[in-house]
Scaffold this motif. Sequence first.
Motif, PDB file in Angstrom:
ATOM      1  N   SER A  35      32.632   1.311 -19.698  1.00 25.24           N
ATOM      2  CA  SER A  35      33.405   1.811 -20.833  1.00 25.24           C
ATOM      3  C   SER A  35      34.278   0.705 -21.391  1.00 25.24           C
ATOM      4  O   SER A  35      34.648  -0.237 -20.694  1.00 25.24           O
ATOM      5  CB  SER A  35      34.270   3.005 -20.417  1.00 25.24           C
TER       6      SER A  35
ATOM      7  N   THR B 247      29.032   4.450 -21.624  1.00 27.30           N
ATOM      8  CA  THR B 247      27.700   4.881 -21.238  1.00 27.30           C
ATOM      9  C   THR B 247      27.676   5.085 -19.731  1.00 27.30           C
ATOM     10  O   THR B 247      28.338   4.353 -18.991  1.00 27.30           O
ATOM     11  CB  THR B 247      26.623   3.860 -21.666  1.00 27.30           C
TER      12      THR B 247
ATOM     13  N   GLU C 295      37.842   0.872 -31.039  1.00 27.61           N
ATOM     14  CA  GLU C 295      36.839   1.914 -30.854  1.00 27.61           C
ATOM     15  C   GLU C 295      36.579   2.124 -29.360  1.00 27.61           C
ATOM     16  O   GLU C 295      36.672   1.191 -28.567  1.00 27.61           O
ATOM     17  CB  GLU C 295      35.537   1.532 -31.557  1.00 27.61           C
TER      18      GLU C 295
ATOM     19  N   TYR D 133      30.927   7.764 -28.058  1.00 29.38           N
ATOM     20  CA  TYR D 133      31.527   6.808 -28.992  1.00 29.38           C
ATOM     21  C   TYR D 133      32.590   7.520 -29.819  1.00 29.38           C
ATOM     22  O   TYR D 133      32.382   8.659 -30.284  1.00 29.38           O
ATOM     23  CB  TYR D 133      30.464   6.217 -29.925  1.00 29.38           C
TER      24      TYR D 133
ATOM     25  N   ILE E 169      33.883   3.290 -26.444  1.00 30.68           N
ATOM     26  CA  ILE E 169      32.459   3.474 -26.169  1.00 30.68           C
ATOM     27  C   ILE E 169      32.259   3.551 -24.663  1.00 30.68           C
ATOM     28  O   ILE E 169      32.937   2.849 -23.900  1.00 30.68           O
ATOM     29  CB  ILE E 169      31.617   2.330 -26.785  1.00 30.68           C
TER      30      ILE E 169
END
Length: 827
Positions: A438, A451, A447, A466, A449
Motif C-alpha cells: 500500500s 493491492t 492518492e 484506489y 493505492i
Amino acid sequence: MKFRQALLGRSAAAAILAAGLSASSAALAESIVVQGNHRVDSETIRSYFIGGDANEGVKKLYETGYFSDVKISRSGGSLVVHVVENSQQINHVVFVGNSKVKAEDLEKEVRLRSGGAYSDSSAQADVRRIADIYRRAGRSAAKVSYRTVTVPNGTVDVVYDIEEGDKTGVKEIRFSGNQAFSTSKLVGMMETTEMNYLSWLKSSDVYDPDRIAKDAEVIRRYYLKNGYADFHVTGVDATYDPAAGGYVITISVEEGLPYTVSSATVESHLRGVDASALEGDLRIHAGDLYNGDQVDKTIEAMTREVGRLGYAFTNIRPRGDKNPADHTVALAFVAEDGPRVYIERINIHGNSTTRDYVIRREFDIGEGDAYNKTLIDKAEKRLNALGFFKKVKIANEQGSSSDRVVLDVDVEEQSTGSFSISGGYSTTEGFLAEVSVSQSNFLGRGEYIRTAVSVGQYAKGIELNYTEPFFLDQRLAAGFDAYSKVSEASTWQYYNNWVTGGTLRLGIPITDEITFAPRYTGYFSRLTIPNKSNMQYNDCGNTSLYNADNKYIAGSDGNQYTCLTNGEASLALKQAQGNWITSMVGYTLSYNDLDNLRDPHEGFSANIKQDFAGVGGDSKFIRTTGDLRYYHELYFDNVVGIARVQGGNITAWGNDKLRVVDNFNLGNSLVRGFAPGGIGPRDVTDTTSSNAGNALGGTNYYGASLEVQTPIWGIPKDLGLKLAVFADAGTLLGYKGATNFSALTGNNYGCGGTKIPSGSVNGVNQPTTQASCITVGGDNGMIRSSVGVGLIWASPMGPIRFNYAFATSKAKEDVLQQFSFSGGTSF
C-alpha cells in the motif's frame, strides 16, 4: 588549490562590484591589508570585508574551514586582516562504529568534506553535531571523538570514532499539580512512553523534545475539552539520570476548576451582518460543560459563514466572562473587522516527495486572499492529519509591504508506503495469509493505492483499492475497489462461492462529522455445491452411488451410509446454484465524532447504508442496514463503555424472490457465542445429521450489545492488551424463500403427506434420500442472548481478539460456538 578555484566566482563578483563603487568605497578596499596568506589570494580575502561589518567577515572566513585563525586590527586608516591558513587538505571523511545512524545521514550534517581544508575547530564542531544527532535518535550516552590519519600524498583522513551506547529513553514521566485526572491517565494519552521490557520493539520511549511538546498540547486540549478553561502547562522539565540510564520527564500543570457555560451569544460589529445570522453556527450552548474543541469549531463555522457573506477581513474572537463563585463562564463570539492584510506568498519547504499542490489544497485560502489565522490553523491541523509528515509548522513573515504576509510551511516527510505479510485465523475462513502493498501518498500526489493477495484454508482472493481524496480539485474522495474472491465449503457453509466485481465510490463531506458516500457496485457470482469424498453435500441426486433398494452405501468401516449421513445441502442452496450478476446503486450516510479512530474513548459513530439492486443484472432487492456505536469513558482511568445497536432489512421487488445467499446470514457478528450463520432460519428437514451448514438466512435482524473494555493492571500499555466483558442480544428472522422444491427434484417426497423413501441403515429405519419440501426452523423471532469475556491485543502489526461467550437464550435449531478467535500479524 580547490579553495582558490571555488572562490574565483566570488573574487570576480567582488572585482565587478569594486569597479562600480564610488571613489570612497574604492579607497576603503585599498585600505584593507591582508597578512599571513600563502595559498588564498589577498583580493579574495578582501572581498569578505568590503562594504560590510568586519566581525561578520571574520565569521564567514572561519566558516570556509580554510583558516585556523583570523584576526583584525587597525593601523592608521587601514584595516589589517591577519590569517593563519590550515596546512592540511582532507582526503576522506570516515565514520567508525556507527550502526544505528547511517553514514550518509552523518555526512549531511558534518562540515568537513573530502577535498576541503582541515581544521581542529571544525572537527570539534562536527563532533558536537554528531552527538546531537545521536541525542535526537535517543542515544544521549553516545560518545564521539575524532582523529586524523596522514596519508602518503600529504593529505589526511578524518576519522570520527563513535560509541553509540544503549538507547537513552524516557525512564519515567511525572506530573505535578494534577488533581482532576491521574498521572496514569495523562501518561496514557501521550505518544511518548516509558522504557520497559518492550523497548526493543518500539521507538516511542526515545526522548524527543518535539514529541513531548506535542504531548503537552494534547493534554492541554484534553483539559480544555473537559471544562478546565483556566488550565495551562507551567513547565516541562527533562532531566537525564545517568544512574537510571534515561530521562525523567516532569510536566507541571495548573488545572483550575471546571466551568459550565452560563450563556453563549454572538456579537456582530460588522455592518450588514446581524448576530442572529451567525447563531446557527454555535456549537456550544448554555448548560454545556465548557469545551475548547467546540469553541474552535464555532470559530471555524462562523469564519466560513462571514466569508461566504463577503466579509474577508474578519476576526471571530471568543470572549469568556468567568464567574469564579459558581464556576460558570459566559461566552460571547465577537465578529469584528480584522486588519486588511493579504497573503503575498505561500512558501513550502521540506517536501522532496509530496507535490506542492497536495499541500496547498489543504488551505481554504490562497495567495492574494485575505489573511485569516483561523483558516491557517485549520490547514495546519489537516496537514498533520494526512499522515504524510512527521511534523508540520506554518510561520508568518513580513511581506513586501506592511499589508502583505508570507506563509512559510515547513514539513518533515515520513514513509507512507508499506509492504505487509499477514497471517492469522478466523472461525469462518480458517487459517489465512495475506500479502499486501500500500501507498497512501502515491507518486507524491496524495492518492491512496493498495493491492492484496490472500490465501486461506477456506478462502482466497485478490483485491485492488484506489482513492483520490481531491477529485476534480474538490474535497471529494473518489475511488474504486476491484476484487475476486473464492470461498469454499466448510462446516458452516455447504457451498462454494466465487465472486468477482468492483465498486465505484464517492465521499462527499457535509460537515466535519457527516459524510454522504454514493456508490455503484457490480459483481458476478457463481455458486456450486461440492460433491467430493470429504464434502458429499450434493449426492442425494446421484442414485448410482447407492444400493438400488435402500439407497445406502457400505463404508470401508463396515457401516452403512445414506446420502444424508455426512450432511446434504439444503434444496434452497441447490436452487441458488449457477451464475448470477448483481448490479446495484447505493449510499452510506455516516456520522462520526469519535475522539480517536483507532482507540476511541468518547463519541458517536453511526451509519445508514442502503443498496438498490436491479440496475441491470439478475438480482432485484432493496437492502438497508444501520449501525450505531457510543463510546464513553467510565469512572476509572482508560475504562471505556461501549453501547451498540444494529439492524437491517432486505426486500425483493418486482416478481423476484430473494436467493438464499442474498439473505442476511448472521452469527457471532450479531450475538457472540453463536457460530457463523448459527442464528435464525435454518433448513431442519433432515434429522439424521448435522445441519450446521444449512443456514437459510433472514430478511430482518436487529441487535444490541454492551461492552466494557479495560487495560489489564500491571501490563504496560505498549503491549496493547485489554480485557473486555460483554452482553449481546439480537435476532434474525423472516425467511421469505420457497419451501417446496418439487420442480427441482422431480418428485414430491415429503410434501403434502407423501412419504420419503426409507430403509434399514445399520439396523435403524431412516430416510435414505432428501425430501422435496423443506422444514424451516428457528424463524420465530426469539431473542438470542449471551454474555462473555474477551481479550483484545492491539498489536503494532494487526488487531487480535479472543472471545469466550455463553449463550443465555437460544432457539433449539441454533448452532453455538463458545470460543472465537480472529486476527493476525504483519512483518
